[in-house]
Structures are given as structure tokens and as C-alpha cells.
Design a protein around this motif. Structure first.
Motif, PDB file in Angstrom:
ATOM      1  N   SER A 125      -6.240  24.005  -9.856  1.00  0.00           N
ATOM      2  CA  SER A 125      -6.144  23.625  -8.448  1.00  0.00           C
ATOM      3  C   SER A 125      -5.002  22.649  -8.213  1.00  0.00           C
ATOM      4  CB  SER A 125      -7.462  23.030  -7.971  1.00  0.00           C
ATOM      5  OG  SER A 125      -7.698  21.798  -8.591  1.00  0.00           O
ATOM      6  N   LEU A 126      -4.757  21.773  -9.165  1.00  0.00           N
ATOM      7  CA  LEU A 126      -3.646  20.843  -9.044  1.00  0.00           C
ATOM      8  C   LEU A 126      -2.317  21.592  -8.980  1.00  0.00           C
ATOM      9  CD1 LEU A 126      -2.528  17.936  -9.102  1.00  0.00           C
ATOM     10  CD2 LEU A 126      -2.499  18.136 -11.581  1.00  0.00           C
ATOM     11  N   LEU A 127      -2.198  22.647  -9.758  1.00  0.00           N
ATOM     12  CA  LEU A 127      -0.953  23.400  -9.796  1.00  0.00           C
ATOM     13  C   LEU A 127      -0.764  24.328  -8.612  1.00  0.00           C
ATOM     14  CD1 LEU A 127      -0.926  24.323 -13.592  1.00  0.00           C
ATOM     15  CD2 LEU A 127       0.371  22.513 -12.443  1.00  0.00           C
ATOM     16  N   THR A 128      -1.836  24.735  -7.965  1.00  0.00           N
ATOM     17  CA  THR A 128      -1.716  25.757  -6.926  1.00  0.00           C
ATOM     18  C   THR A 128      -2.036  25.282  -5.516  1.00  0.00           C
ATOM     19  OG1 THR A 128      -3.977  26.497  -7.313  1.00  0.00           O
ATOM     20  CG2 THR A 128      -2.227  27.624  -8.533  1.00  0.00           C
ATOM     21  N   ASN A 129      -2.984  24.354  -5.369  1.00  0.00           N
ATOM     22  CA  ASN A 129      -3.441  24.032  -4.024  1.00  0.00           C
ATOM     23  C   ASN A 129      -3.892  22.576  -3.959  1.00  0.00           C
ATOM     24  OD1 ASN A 129      -4.604  23.918  -1.518  1.00  0.00           O
ATOM     25  ND2 ASN A 129      -5.738  25.826  -1.749  1.00  0.00           N
ATOM     26  N   TRP A 130      -3.151  21.744  -3.253  1.00  0.00           N
ATOM     27  CA  TRP A 130      -3.482  20.328  -3.148  1.00  0.00           C
ATOM     28  C   TRP A 130      -4.768  20.101  -2.369  1.00  0.00           C
ATOM     29  CZ3 TRP A 130      -1.266  16.857  -6.094  1.00  0.00           C
ATOM     30  CH2 TRP A 130      -0.030  17.169  -6.666  1.00  0.00           C
ATOM     31  N   LEU A 131      -5.051  20.926  -1.368  1.00  0.00           N
ATOM     32  CA  LEU A 131      -6.274  20.772  -0.582  1.00  0.00           C
ATOM     33  C   LEU A 131      -7.511  21.058  -1.432  1.00  0.00           C
ATOM     34  CD1 LEU A 131      -7.551  20.200   2.162  1.00  0.00           C
ATOM     35  CD2 LEU A 131      -7.316  22.627   2.687  1.00  0.00           C
ATOM     36  N   LEU A 132      -7.428  22.057  -2.290  1.00  0.00           N
ATOM     37  CA  LEU A 132      -8.543  22.367  -3.176  1.00  0.00           C
ATOM     38  C   LEU A 132      -8.801  21.224  -4.158  1.00  0.00           C
ATOM     39  CD1 LEU A 132     -10.629  24.444  -4.046  1.00  0.00           C
ATOM     40  CD2 LEU A 132      -8.905  25.457  -5.520  1.00  0.00           C
ATOM     41  N   LEU A 133      -7.752  20.620  -4.673  1.00  0.00           N
ATOM     42  CA  LEU A 133      -7.916  19.469  -5.547  1.00  0.00           C
ATOM     43  C   LEU A 133      -8.593  18.317  -4.811  1.00  0.00           C
ATOM     44  CD1 LEU A 133      -7.427  18.157  -8.288  1.00  0.00           C
ATOM     45  CD2 LEU A 133      -5.249  17.336  -7.378  1.00  0.00           C
ATOM     46  N   PHE A 134      -8.225  18.093  -3.564  1.00  0.00           N
ATOM     47  CA  PHE A 134      -8.849  17.044  -2.765  1.00  0.00           C
ATOM     48  C   PHE A 134     -10.348  17.312  -2.606  1.00  0.00           C
ATOM     49  CE2 PHE A 134     -10.245  15.623   1.448  1.00  0.00           C
ATOM     50  CZ  PHE A 134     -10.129  14.248   1.260  1.00  0.00           C
ATOM     51  N   VAL A 135     -10.731  18.559  -2.377  1.00  0.00           N
ATOM     52  CA  VAL A 135     -12.149  18.909  -2.225  1.00  0.00           C
ATOM     53  C   VAL A 135     -12.898  18.686  -3.530  1.00  0.00           C
ATOM     54  CG1 VAL A 135     -13.731  20.826  -1.804  1.00  0.00           C
ATOM     55  CG2 VAL A 135     -11.754  20.503  -0.323  1.00  0.00           C
ATOM     56  N   ILE A 136     -12.320  19.045  -4.662  1.00  0.00           N
ATOM     57  CA  ILE A 136     -12.968  18.819  -5.956  1.00  0.00           C
ATOM     58  C   ILE A 136     -13.181  17.329  -6.198  1.00  0.00           C
ATOM     59  CG2 ILE A 136     -12.611  18.970  -8.456  1.00  0.00           C
ATOM     60  CD1 ILE A 136     -11.405  21.702  -8.021  1.00  0.00           C
ATOM     61  N   ILE A 137     -12.162  16.528  -5.901  1.00  0.00           N
ATOM     62  CA  ILE A 137     -12.299  15.093  -6.070  1.00  0.00           C
ATOM     63  C   ILE A 137     -13.366  14.545  -5.132  1.00  0.00           C
ATOM     64  CG2 ILE A 137     -11.092  12.897  -5.716  1.00  0.00           C
ATOM     65  CD1 ILE A 137      -8.574  14.323  -6.778  1.00  0.00           C
ATOM     66  N   LEU A 138     -13.409  15.063  -3.921  1.00  0.00           N
ATOM     67  CA  LEU A 138     -14.424  14.625  -2.959  1.00  0.00           C
ATOM     68  C   LEU A 138     -15.833  14.979  -3.438  1.00  0.00           C
ATOM     69  CD1 LEU A 138     -14.693  13.327  -0.151  1.00  0.00           C
ATOM     70  CD2 LEU A 138     -14.732  15.639   0.776  1.00  0.00           C
ATOM     71  N   VAL A 139     -16.002  16.134  -4.039  1.00  0.00           N
ATOM     72  CA  VAL A 139     -17.314  16.557  -4.533  1.00  0.00           C
ATOM     73  C   VAL A 139     -17.762  15.675  -5.700  1.00  0.00           C
ATOM     74  CG1 VAL A 139     -18.530  18.417  -5.742  1.00  0.00           C
ATOM     75  CG2 VAL A 139     -17.195  18.909  -3.709  1.00  0.00           C
TER      76      VAL A 139
END
Length: 98
Positions: free
Chosen positions: A83-97
């Protein structure tokens, strides 16, 4: 539409997850990843069956979380890197979870 609010403590107390992650925090990364189970055992679809009741579901979840915890941690790390390599928004959601 009205939002549905489910308290987190209701879910964790129902599934007995309150102390589940204490052992994960106390182990080092080397010990955590040295306990990886083989991928054939982790993804064994032959042993997959429908549980009879919620008690059996709870028992299976507790067993799988403890037995395959290293595998779940490795999958989580790999998905986080992807997710870090492909989509910054997805990384933000993972960190939020987390």
C-alpha cells in the motif's frame, strides 16, 4: 440513513480479544518471524469446514490467532508495504485501523 455505532469493547469482550495482542507486543521481531508456519499449512483449504455454532467459531478464531499469529503479522507487513508503494490513501486507512 442513520449511522450504526458499535462499541469496540463489546466486540472485543464477545470474542475474548481483550488480552490477545499482549503477547504480540512483548515479542521481538526476530522471534515473531522465526515462528512462521509453512504456506501450505496456512492456506490449507482441505481443512476448511462450516462451524456448527458461535462457540466453535470463537474457538477457531482464538486458535488461529495464536497458532498463525506470525503468518498474520507477515501478511499485514506485506500489505502495508504494497500500500505504501501504490496508494497513500490506503496506507493512511491501515494506519488509522491499527
Amino acid at each position: 440513513m442513520a449511522r450504526i455505532n458499535i462499541p469496540l469493547d463489546a466486540l472485543t469482550s464477545r470474542l475474548n480479544l481483550s488480552g490477545r495482542f499482549d503477547s504480540v507486543r512483548s515479542q521481538s521481531l526476530i522471534n515473531r518471524f522465526s515462528n512462521l508456519k509453512p504456506i501450505s499449512e496456512f492456506l490449507d483449504l482441505k481443512r476448511l469446514s462450516k462451524p456448527q455454532n458461535f462457540g466453535e467459531v470463537q474457538g477457531r478464531v482464538n486458535y488461529n490467532l495464536s497458532y498463525f499469529s506470525s503468518n498474520y503479522a507477515a501478511v499485514f507487513v506485506m500489505l502495508s508495504i504494497y500500500s505504501l508503494l501504490t496508494n497513500w490513501l490506503l496506507l493512511f486507512v491501515i494506519i488509522l485501523v491499527v
